[in-house]
Design a protein around this motif. Structure first.
Motif, short mmCIF file in Angstrom:
data_model
loop_
_atom_site.label_atom_id
_atom_site.label_comp_id
_atom_site.label_asym_id
_atom_site.label_seq_id
_atom_site.Cartn_x
_atom_site.Cartn_y
_atom_site.Cartn_z
N THR A 186 -0.01 -5.15 5.19
CA THR A 186 0.82 -6.25 5.68
C THR A 186 2.06 -5.68 6.36
OG1 THR A 186 2.16 -6.45 3.67
CG2 THR A 186 0.06 -7.68 3.73
N GLU A 187 2.85 -6.55 6.96
CA GLU A 187 4.09 -6.11 7.61
C GLU A 187 5.07 -5.47 6.64
OE1 GLU A 187 5.79 -9.43 9.66
OE2 GLU A 187 4.31 -9.36 11.26
N LYS A 188 5.00 -5.87 5.36
CA LYS A 188 5.92 -5.35 4.35
C LYS A 188 5.27 -4.25 3.50
CE LYS A 188 9.18 -8.78 4.65
NZ LYS A 188 10.57 -8.70 4.72
N CYS A 189 4.18 -3.65 4.01
CA CYS A 189 3.54 -2.49 3.38
C CYS A 189 2.85 -2.80 2.05
CB CYS A 189 4.53 -1.35 3.21
SG CYS A 189 5.14 -0.71 4.80
N PHE A 190 2.06 -3.85 2.04
CA PHE A 190 1.23 -4.19 0.90
C PHE A 190 -0.22 -4.24 1.33
CE2 PHE A 190 5.32 -5.68 -0.49
CZ PHE A 190 5.32 -5.45 -1.86
N LYS A 191 -1.12 -3.91 0.41
CA LYS A 191 -2.55 -4.07 0.61
C LYS A 191 -2.93 -5.30 -0.20
CE LYS A 191 -7.00 -1.90 -0.11
NZ LYS A 191 -7.72 -0.71 -0.56
#
Length: 76
Positions: free
Chosen positions: A17-22
């Motif tokens: 995601t844009e906030k660095c989550f999978k």
């Protein structure tokens, strides 16, 4: 789809995601985990932590010279 941090994602697996989550998005739920590890053991007096959005991880650099990295012995 699923909404996370104000952005709509399609059903299925979301690699980043844009906030660095999978994440995994289904009609019932959305499950996410971070792609980054927080530094916990480093020289806090001489170094600082900066989030690197390109690599989705934290960089630990010298306060006096941010171009130089610091040694990190553990992350969580």
């Amino acid at each position: 789809g699923c909404t996370l941090h104000g952005k709509l994602y399609p059903f299925g697996e979301i690699a980043r995601t844009e906030k660095c989550f999978k994440c995994s998005c289904s009609q019932e739920t959305m499950r996410c985990c971070s792609l980054f590890h927080t530094p916990t053991d480093y020289d806090k007096e001489n170094c600082k932590v900066i989030f690197n959005k390109k690599s989705c991880d934290y960089d630990v650099v010298q306060k006096s010279d941010p171009s130089r990295e610091c040694f990190v012995s553990s992350r969580v």
